[in-house]
Scaffold this motif. Structure first.
Motif, PDB file in Angstrom:
ATOM      1  N   SER A  32     102.937 107.584  60.047  1.00  0.00           N
ATOM      2  CA  SER A  32     102.223 106.666  59.178  1.00  0.00           C
ATOM      3  C   SER A  32     100.827 107.200  58.942  1.00  0.00           C
ATOM      4  CB  SER A  32     102.168 105.274  59.802  1.00  0.00           C
ATOM      5  OG  SER A  32     101.437 105.306  61.007  1.00  0.00           O
ATOM      6  N   ARG A  33     100.242 106.829  57.838  1.00  0.00           N
ATOM      7  CA  ARG A  33      98.874 107.233  57.526  1.00  0.00           C
ATOM      8  C   ARG A  33      97.957 106.042  57.721  1.00  0.00           C
ATOM      9  NH1 ARG A  33      98.670 112.194  54.966  1.00  0.00           N
ATOM     10  NH2 ARG A  33     100.592 113.270  55.469  1.00  0.00           N
ATOM     11  N   GLY A  34      97.348 105.956  58.897  1.00  0.00           N
ATOM     12  CA  GLY A  34      96.458 104.847  59.164  1.00  0.00           C
ATOM     13  C   GLY A  34      97.219 103.595  59.546  1.00  0.00           C
ATOM     14  N   ARG A  51     101.208 108.248  64.231  1.00  0.00           N
ATOM     15  CA  ARG A  51     100.262 107.763  63.228  1.00  0.00           C
ATOM     16  C   ARG A  51      99.254 108.875  62.928  1.00  0.00           C
ATOM     17  NH1 ARG A  51      98.855 105.148  68.060  1.00  0.00           N
ATOM     18  NH2 ARG A  51      96.767 105.673  68.847  1.00  0.00           N
ATOM     19  N   GLN A  52      98.692 108.836  61.737  1.00  0.00           N
ATOM     20  CA  GLN A  52      97.716 109.847  61.351  1.00  0.00           C
ATOM     21  C   GLN A  52      96.556 109.189  60.627  1.00  0.00           C
ATOM     22  OE1 GLN A  52      99.324 113.478  59.717  1.00  0.00           O
ATOM     23  NE2 GLN A  52      97.514 113.822  58.433  1.00  0.00           N
ATOM     24  N   LEU A  53      95.351 109.543  61.045  1.00  0.00           N
ATOM     25  CA  LEU A  53      94.148 108.981  60.451  1.00  0.00           C
ATOM     26  C   LEU A  53      93.027 110.004  60.532  1.00  0.00           C
ATOM     27  CD1 LEU A  53      92.854 106.388  59.231  1.00  0.00           C
ATOM     28  CD2 LEU A  53      92.190 105.767  61.568  1.00  0.00           C
ATOM     29  N   ASP A  54      92.377 110.244  59.403  1.00  0.00           N
ATOM     30  CA  ASP A  54      91.225 111.154  59.340  1.00  0.00           C
ATOM     31  C   ASP A  54      91.549 112.535  59.894  1.00  0.00           C
ATOM     32  OD1 ASP A  54      89.691 109.097  58.239  1.00  0.00           O
ATOM     33  OD2 ASP A  54      88.987 108.415  60.206  1.00  0.00           O
ATOM     34  N   ARG A  57      96.579 113.464  63.930  1.00  0.00           N
ATOM     35  CA  ARG A  57      97.903 112.878  64.115  1.00  0.00           C
ATOM     36  C   ARG A  57      98.115 112.618  65.611  1.00  0.00           C
ATOM     37  NH1 ARG A  57     102.720 116.032  61.502  1.00  0.00           N
ATOM     38  NH2 ARG A  57     101.611 115.212  59.689  1.00  0.00           N
ATOM     39  N   ASP A  90      95.516 117.802  54.936  1.00  0.00           N
ATOM     40  CA  ASP A  90      94.992 116.587  55.557  1.00  0.00           C
ATOM     41  C   ASP A  90      95.238 116.545  57.065  1.00  0.00           C
ATOM     42  OD1 ASP A  90      94.115 115.550  53.096  1.00  0.00           O
ATOM     43  OD2 ASP A  90      96.106 114.739  52.669  1.00  0.00           O
TER      44      ASP A  90
END
Length: 301
Positions: A32-34, A51-54, A57, A90
């Protein structure tokens, strides 16, 4: 150009079958992204969450009831989460952690009983080896965040990661010899991370070592109090996110390529990489920014 070369090199190093396996699994496990990008429920239990954010991962081994055993299903889920969008600009760093008091107890021994065929056993070990090699072949740094016990293939997973942080309460062992199954495949990663005599004592006796002992012998990068583990792991991950993705990918690939070489060959390989690095977009940008006393603007391609 350097980024394209890096990504082509990644494709060349990872077997096509491995990449296709990862893509085939995307329907059952995708990052998931964020917070807003939660995955849709699947009929089969997910053994990892992702999950992945900024650019960071986080992959979590999520089967604490079975001590996060690296079953075939768990290994495939982990492989898929590592491979998902591996070439995306990203993605800058991956953290592997776990739910519960055990990071991973290693292979699921129920899968290794004589109720399963030798072909099934071979698939388990082959898939595990693919995952461990994929970690080193991946273009971004992969960090193990350990807060508890890591044994057998779980210890192998820690040893295979580029960076490994652990809480003070963590322990590490290769206890397979105690149940008549010598930890031969964990020994590959362990024997490349710690001195031979330390590895062999762990393998021959099955006795655990503490986090501080693991740090002393080179299995870990850093040991911190449990309450500081998340903060320190994220500090390192965020620091990696500030530098050029393509330069890190080039450097990581060359680091592992030169390790088994004699010193003359190692210097030849790394010298050529330095020349290629200087010719890359981010290499030129970094030098220019330094000379102009400004912050570099990375392409992140």
């Amino acid at each position: 150009m350097a980024a394209a070369v890096s990504l082509l090199a990644f494709r060349a190093r990872v077997p096509g079958r491995l990449l296709s396996c990862g893509r085939a699994l995307l329907s059952s496990s995708a990052c998931s992204r964020g917070a807003a990008g939660a995955r849709q429920p699947q009929p089969e239990q997910r053994l990892t969450s992702c999950r992945q954010l900024d650019g960071i991962r986080t992959i979590i081994l999520n089967n604490p009831k079975k001590r996060n055993a690296l079953s075939l299903h768990m290994l495939k889920s982990l492989r898929n989460d590592i491979l998902h969008d591996a070439e995306s600009k990203d993605l800058r760093v991956i953290i592997i952690s776990a739910e519960g008091p055990v990071f991973s107890s290693g292979h699921d021994l129920a899968e290794l009983s004589d109720e399963q065929s030798q072909d099934y056993h071979a698939e388990v070990f082959h898939t595990c080896a693919e995952v461990m090699m994929l970690i080193q072949k991946h273009p971004v740094p992969i960090i193990a965040k350990v807060n508890g016990l890591a044994t057998a293939a779980g210890c192998q997973l820690v040893a295979s990661c580029d960076i490994a942080l652990a809480s003070e309460k963590s322990h590490f062992a290769t206890p397979g010899v105690k149940v008549g199954l010598f930890c031969s495949t964990p020994a590959v990663a362990l024997g490349r991370a710690v001195p031979r005599k330390v590895a062999l004592e762990m393998l021959f006796t099955g006795e655990p070592i503490t986090a501080q002992e693991a740090l002393l012998h080179g299995l870990l990068s850093k040991v911190v109090p449990e309450e500081k583990l998340e903060e320190e792991t994220m500090r390192i991950a965020k620091k990696i996110c500030t530098v050029s993705r393509s330069v890190v990918a080039m450097g990581k690939a060359t680091f592992y390529k030169q390790l088994p070489q004699d010193i003359k060959t190692a210097y030849y390989l790394t010298s050529q990489t330095m020349v290629d690095n200087l010719a890359s977009q981010d290499g030129r940008e970094g030098i220019s920014a330094f000379l102009q006393k400004r912050k570099p603007v990375w392409s992140n391609s």
